[in-house]
Design a protein around this motif. Structure first.
Motif, PDB file in Angstrom:
ATOM      1  N   UNK A   1      31.018  50.313  25.506  1.00 18.08           N
ATOM      2  CA  UNK A   1      30.639  50.219  26.920  1.00 18.08           C
ATOM      3  C   UNK A   1      31.332  49.040  27.589  1.00 18.08           C
ATOM      4  N   UNK A   2      31.428  47.895  26.873  1.00 19.55           N
ATOM      5  CA  UNK A   2      31.978  46.691  27.492  1.00 19.55           C
ATOM      6  C   UNK A   2      33.507  46.665  27.487  1.00 19.55           C
ATOM      7  N   UNK A   3      34.121  47.465  26.574  1.00 18.17           N
ATOM      8  CA  UNK A   3      35.577  47.382  26.438  1.00 18.17           C
ATOM      9  C   UNK A   3      36.280  47.645  27.756  1.00 18.17           C
ATOM     10  N   UNK A   4      35.895  48.696  28.438  1.00 18.29           N
ATOM     11  CA  UNK A   4      36.569  49.014  29.701  1.00 18.29           C
ATOM     12  C   UNK A   4      36.231  48.009  30.786  1.00 18.29           C
ATOM     13  N   UNK A   5      35.045  47.429  30.721  1.00 13.47           N
ATOM     14  CA  UNK A   5      34.618  46.482  31.760  1.00 13.47           C
ATOM     15  C   UNK A   5      35.417  45.194  31.700  1.00 13.47           C
ATOM     16  N   UNK A   6      35.785  44.747  30.492  1.00 17.48           N
ATOM     17  CA  UNK A   6      36.421  43.431  30.371  1.00 17.48           C
ATOM     18  C   UNK A   6      37.941  43.511  30.407  1.00 17.48           C
ATOM     19  N   UNK A   7      38.469  44.695  30.690  1.00 20.64           N
ATOM     20  CA  UNK A   7      39.928  44.813  30.766  1.00 20.64           C
ATOM     21  C   UNK A   7      40.477  44.004  31.925  1.00 20.64           C
ATOM     22  N   UNK A   8      39.754  43.924  33.019  1.00 19.40           N
ATOM     23  CA  UNK A   8      40.199  43.128  34.162  1.00 19.40           C
ATOM     24  C   UNK A   8      39.573  41.747  34.084  1.00 19.40           C
ATOM     25  N   UNK A   9      40.224  40.769  34.750  1.00 19.36           N
ATOM     26  CA  UNK A   9      39.709  39.397  34.737  1.00 19.36           C
ATOM     27  C   UNK A   9      38.351  39.318  35.430  1.00 19.36           C
TER      28      UNK A   9
ATOM     29  N   UNK B   1      36.227  41.724  35.763  1.00 23.48           N
ATOM     30  CA  UNK B   1      35.251  42.414  34.930  1.00 23.48           C
ATOM     31  C   UNK B   1      34.781  41.536  33.782  1.00 23.48           C
ATOM     32  N   UNK B   2      35.736  40.785  33.169  1.00 24.09           N
ATOM     33  CA  UNK B   2      35.361  39.874  32.082  1.00 24.09           C
ATOM     34  C   UNK B   2      34.381  38.820  32.573  1.00 24.09           C
ATOM     35  N   UNK B   3      34.688  38.257  33.725  1.00 26.52           N
ATOM     36  CA  UNK B   3      33.802  37.224  34.271  1.00 26.52           C
ATOM     37  C   UNK B   3      32.425  37.801  34.582  1.00 26.52           C
ATOM     38  N   UNK B   4      32.378  39.010  35.149  1.00 27.10           N
ATOM     39  CA  UNK B   4      31.085  39.653  35.444  1.00 27.10           C
ATOM     40  C   UNK B   4      30.259  39.811  34.169  1.00 27.10           C
ATOM     41  N   UNK B   5      30.915  40.290  33.104  1.00 28.40           N
ATOM     42  CA  UNK B   5      30.191  40.516  31.856  1.00 28.40           C
ATOM     43  C   UNK B   5      29.703  39.204  31.260  1.00 28.40           C
ATOM     44  N   UNK B   6      30.572  38.205  31.179  1.00 20.48           N
ATOM     45  CA  UNK B   6      30.192  36.925  30.564  1.00 20.48           C
ATOM     46  C   UNK B   6      29.063  36.241  31.334  1.00 20.48           C
ATOM     47  N   UNK B   7      29.105  36.354  32.653  1.00 21.84           N
ATOM     48  CA  UNK B   7      28.018  35.744  33.442  1.00 21.84           C
ATOM     49  C   UNK B   7      26.673  36.377  33.104  1.00 21.84           C
ATOM     50  N   UNK B   8      26.674  37.661  32.765  1.00 19.25           N
ATOM     51  CA  UNK B   8      25.418  38.328  32.425  1.00 19.25           C
ATOM     52  C   UNK B   8      24.980  38.027  30.994  1.00 19.25           C
TER      53      UNK B   8
ATOM     54  N   UNK C   1      37.236  33.506  25.267  1.00 23.48           N
ATOM     55  CA  UNK C   1      37.242  32.073  25.609  1.00 23.48           C
ATOM     56  C   UNK C   1      38.621  31.636  26.087  1.00 23.48           C
ATOM     57  N   UNK C   2      39.690  32.121  25.421  1.00 20.67           N
ATOM     58  CA  UNK C   2      41.054  31.763  25.834  1.00 20.67           C
ATOM     59  C   UNK C   2      41.363  32.305  27.222  1.00 20.67           C
ATOM     60  N   UNK C   3      40.956  33.504  27.494  1.00 19.17           N
ATOM     61  CA  UNK C   3      41.209  34.085  28.816  1.00 19.17           C
ATOM     62  C   UNK C   3      40.493  33.289  29.906  1.00 19.17           C
ATOM     63  N   UNK C   4      39.298  32.846  29.620  1.00 19.21           N
ATOM     64  CA  UNK C   4      38.551  32.057  30.610  1.00 19.21           C
ATOM     65  C   UNK C   4      39.223  30.714  30.832  1.00 19.21           C
ATOM     66  N   UNK C   5      39.729  30.094  29.780  1.00 17.66           N
ATOM     67  CA  UNK C   5      40.426  28.816  29.933  1.00 17.66           C
ATOM     68  C   UNK C   5      41.644  28.973  30.829  1.00 17.66           C
ATOM     69  N   UNK C   6      42.352  30.093  30.663  1.00 20.75           N
ATOM     70  CA  UNK C   6      43.529  30.342  31.500  1.00 20.75           C
ATOM     71  C   UNK C   6      43.133  30.604  32.950  1.00 20.75           C
ATOM     72  N   UNK C   7      42.059  31.331  33.124  1.00 16.66           N
ATOM     73  CA  UNK C   7      41.625  31.685  34.488  1.00 16.66           C
ATOM     74  C   UNK C   7      41.113  30.477  35.273  1.00 16.66           C
ATOM     75  N   UNK C   8      40.601  29.498  34.600  1.00 14.21           N
ATOM     76  CA  UNK C   8      40.038  28.345  35.313  1.00 14.21           C
ATOM     77  C   UNK C   8      41.106  27.531  36.027  1.00 14.21           C
ATOM     78  N   UNK C   9      42.380  27.745  35.642  1.00 15.59           N
ATOM     79  CA  UNK C   9      43.457  27.006  36.280  1.00 15.59           C
ATOM     80  C   UNK C   9      43.790  27.564  37.655  1.00 15.59           C
TER      81      UNK C   9
ATOM     82  N   UNK D   1      37.839  33.217  41.491  1.00 12.14           N
ATOM     83  CA  UNK D   1      37.706  33.495  40.067  1.00 12.14           C
ATOM     84  C   UNK D   1      37.859  32.216  39.245  1.00 12.14           C
ATOM     85  N   UNK D   2      38.724  31.329  39.711  1.00 12.17           N
ATOM     86  CA  UNK D   2      38.937  30.078  38.995  1.00 12.17           C
ATOM     87  C   UNK D   2      37.667  29.233  38.937  1.00 12.17           C
ATOM     88  N   UNK D   3      36.943  29.190  40.039  1.00  6.00           N
ATOM     89  CA  UNK D   3      35.695  28.411  40.061  1.00  6.00           C
ATOM     90  C   UNK D   3      34.658  29.017  39.123  1.00  6.00           C
ATOM     91  N   UNK D   4      34.547  30.343  39.130  1.00  6.21           N
ATOM     92  CA  UNK D   4      33.590  31.000  38.244  1.00  6.21           C
ATOM     93  C   UNK D   4      34.006  30.820  36.789  1.00  6.21           C
TER      94      UNK D   4
END
Length: 736
Positions: A658-666, A668-675, A706-714, A719-722
């Motif tokens: 269920x989560x695989x398709x959701x986290x394909x986009x940045x 979507x990943x942030x939405x899932x991790x926040x939940x 975790x690596x994807x989130x580190x990259x996105x925070x830059x 999205x960077x703030x989240x």
């Protein structure tokens, strides 16, 4: 229904016309009245009616006057009720007294004839002698006005035991007889008249000390006239003290003995008679609801009434207090025996009453779980209790037992070297709910009703209980509505009145939890628990929450259903219940209890459902969870719990797919991790968000996320703030 007369507050008033002599004073009054006309001295007399405040002096005085009024006309004296505290100043006392005496002499003259045995000529002569004497007093003193029968007096000076008029005889008045001659004529005319005048002065002890002295001098010296008898009512201890203050004599009683020639003690009422009077009156405006309540009431009247009902006034005051308090206590579901016990103590020992109020308030908060009472606090409360009473107050073991009975969380310590009581004990659910059902003083929901005519702020009202049970009789939706309403009513901290209600349900008897009610309540839980969380969020993962309280009731309520109703309920709540979050936690609890996942299997006596029922629950819940969209999962209460329940029910691959398709986009990943973040709380940091490996690796690749989130925070965008916030949550992972 009791009559208005019995419901009316009587007030601290003596016996009056139409009143009932409840203490047997009538015979005493009859004998005193007869003595006043048969044996009392015709040279004038001062009689004291002595008794403590509240002992019934005024009532006895009324009965004496009533008996005098029943005498044949020829024997009947004239009674003058002289009330010195109504006179403006001490100089007006004499004028007021003689004005009253003059009016009575005129009435005697009007009634004179064969029936009275009094000569009109003698009555008129006595009246004339009195007017001349008073006129001479006024002329000598300063000013006296005679207007018909009205006499007004100007200042006089009182010296020693008698009266010396101020100034000398007015010039030009030498033809008038001297004052002593006029006094002798008045004395002779009153003696010849042969009619007795009785002057009553009630509550002498309530006057100021200086006023007391003036009244006593008036009675003994100024108005020492034949056939004039004074009846003074007072408490001898208080009056003697006032005399000592005003005249600076060492022995006020010795002073009184020179004034009062004869003292009559008010009869001391027998204790059982006071209790009987109290009980008879109480019965006119109140009633008990059960044999137990009646039995306790009898004990209260015997044990506490025997200590507190010492005088007629104490009986009247206690009854008045009960007349005032009982209607709202009754309407609030209160207990008559507890109220009587409390009000007897309040009128007899206010300090003890305040201790009880403080103790009950603390015990209620202890029951609610918002305070903690340690050994030092127990000792302090116990010391305060003993300080509020006399040293031997609790010496009798039987009394000690009956004193402890109405108190919450209290028992008697019968040890020889014990302190009498054990306070703030643990109260079982059964005991607490019995107190609540009976509206007892020990009830945390009712105790304040007894002190302030209202329930405590945290208490459930009777209409709250009534509304809930009516809803339970009706439908799950009605149950849900009542619970939502109560959940909106905050108590303290995270508690609501819905929490309190569910706590109370633990101790409800089987006769109240009917199968129909159990079905509607459980179905109501399955519909409302998630809505309750959304309306007023609580930490459902910490110790005890509204969800936990509801879950704790499931086993008992399910056990009340027959097999068919039970099967239908399982189908309904797990297949259609709207509270998917709460139902998920319930399923997970059973999953671990049955040993289907992990190593926490419990005895089957602790299961909510059988193995077969749990299989059906898995099928129903998995079907619902698999049909969830990603958006529906995100908006659910506790998405992480739903994913774990999905996995633990046997479909480990389902959550990942269920989560695989959701986290394909940045995004979507942030939405899932926040939940999927969880909240931790510490004393130094407060609450903060955490993303842990243990929670995430079952559903996605932890390190990759975790690596994807580190990259996105830059990125310098939303999205960077989240992503920055999520990176901090990853960094909080400590392996737990």
């Amino acid at each position: 229904m009791a009559s208005t007369q019995h419901n009316s507050v009587a007030g601290d008033r003596p016996l009056g016309a139409g009143g009932e002599d409840k203490l047997g004073f009538r015979d005493v009054a009859r004998r005193i009245a007869q003595s006043l006309v048969d044996h009392a001295s015709d040279k004038g007399l001062v009689i004291g009616i002595e008794g403590a405040w509240g002992s019934g002096k005024s009532s006895l005085l009324f009965l004496i006057e009533d008996e005098l009024a029943k005498l044949p006309q020829a024997q009947r004296p004239s009674v003058i009720n002289f009330r010195p505290w109504l006179v403006g100043n001490r100089d007006a006392l004499l004028a007021n007294l003689f004005e009253s005496l003059a009016k009575e002499i005129n009435l005697v003259a009007l009634r004179a004839g064969d029936a009275s045995g009094i000569s009109k000529e003698k009555a008129k002569a006595a009246g004339e002698a009195l007017r001349k004497f008073v006129s001479a007093l006024g002329s000598a003193g300063s000013a006296v006005e005679l207007a018909g029968d009205a006499i007004a007096f100007a200042p006089l000076k009182w010296i020693g035991k008698g009266l010396r008029v101020a100034g000398s005889w007015a010039k030009g008045k030498s033809a008038d007889p001297p004052l002593d001659v006029l006094k002798d004529r008045l004395v002779k005319s009153l003696r010849d008249l042969g009619h007795r005048f009785i002057i009553t002065i009630d509550d002498v002890d309530r006057l100021e000390p200086a006023e007391v002295i003036e009244v006593l001098r008036l009675a003994r010296s100024v108005a020492d006239l034949p056939n004039v008898i004074y009846l003074l009512c007072y408490d001898s201890d208080i009056l003697a003290h006032s005399v000592e203050q005003a005249s600076r004599v060492q022995d006020g009683r010795a002073y009184l003995e020179k004034i009062v020639q004869l003292a009559v003690m008010v009869p001391q009422p027998e204790p059982f008679r006071l209790r009987q009077w109290f009980g008879d009156e109480l019965r006119q405006f109140s009633s008990t609801r059960s044999d137990d309540e009646l039995s306790r009431l009898r004990s209260v009247v015997d044990f506490e009434g025997g200590r507190q009902l010492k005088t007629p006034r104490s009986v009247v005051r206690s009854l008045d207090s009960l007349r005032f308090y009982w209607p709202p206590i009754r309407d609030g579901g209160g207990d008559l025996a507890d109220l009587v016990w409390l009000k007897l103590i309040k009128d007899g020992n206010p300090a003890l009453y305040r201790w009880i109020e403080d103790y009950c308030a603390t015990a209620a908060l202890l029951n609610l779980g918002t305070v903690r009472v340690d050994d030092a606090e127990r000792a302090q409360q116990l010391n305060a209790l003993h300080a509020a009473v006399a040293p031997e107050h609790f010496a009798d073991h039987h009394y000690r037992y009956f004193f402890a009975e109405p108190l919450p969380a209290a028992s008697v310590d019968f040890a020889e070297k014990g302190n009498g009581f054990t306070l703030f004990q643990r109260v079982s659910d059964v005991e607490r709910n019995a107190a609540i059902t009976g509206g007892r003083l020990a009830s945390p929901d009712h105790y304040r009703l007894y002190f302030a005519l209202s329930g405590p702020s945290h208490a459930l009202k009777h209409h709250d209980h009534d509304a809930f049970w009516a809803a339970a009789d009706n439908s799950p939706d009605r149950v849900a509505a009542v619970l939502l309403h109560l959940h909106a009513l905050e108590l303290t901290g995270s508690l609501s009145k819905a929490d309190l209600l569910l706590e109370r349900l633990k101790g409800v008897g089987d006769e109240t939890l009917t199968p129909n009610r159990c079905r509607n309540i459980l179905a109501g839980f399955a519909n409302v628990m998630d809505d309750a969380y959304r309306a007023r969020p609580f930490d459902h993962g910490w110790i005890v929450s509204l969800w936990d309280r509801a879950t704790a009731l499931v086993a008992r309520m399910v056990a009340r259903l027959d097999a068919d109703t039970r099967a239908g309920l399982i189908q309904h709540i797990f297949g259609e219940g709207r509270a998917l979050g709460w139902l998920t936690t319930l399923m997970r609890k059973e999953t671990f209890a049955h040993g289907r996942y992990g190593n926490r299997e419990k005895p089957d006596s602790e299961w909510f459902f059988t193995n077969e029922e749990l299989d059906e629950i898995f099928e129903l819940m998995l079907g619902r969870i698999r049909r969830l969209t990603t958006d529906e999962l995100h908006t659910a209460v506790c998405p992480l719990d739903i994913l774990f329940a999905w996995k633990q029910a046997g479909d480990e691959a389902g959550p990942r797919e269920m989560l695989r398709s959701s986290i394909e986009t940045d995004s979507g990943l942030i939405d899932v991790l926040e939940k999927l973040t969880t909240i931790r709380t510490s004393s130094d940091r407060g609450s903060y968000s955490v993303l842990t490996r243990n929670n995430l690796e079952a559903f996605l690749d932890f390190d990759e996320a975790r690596q994807r989130i580190e990259a996105l925070r830059m990125g310098n965008n939303a999205l960077g703030a989240r992503a920055t916030a999520l990176a901090c949550a990853f960094n909080e992972d400590d392996g737990f």
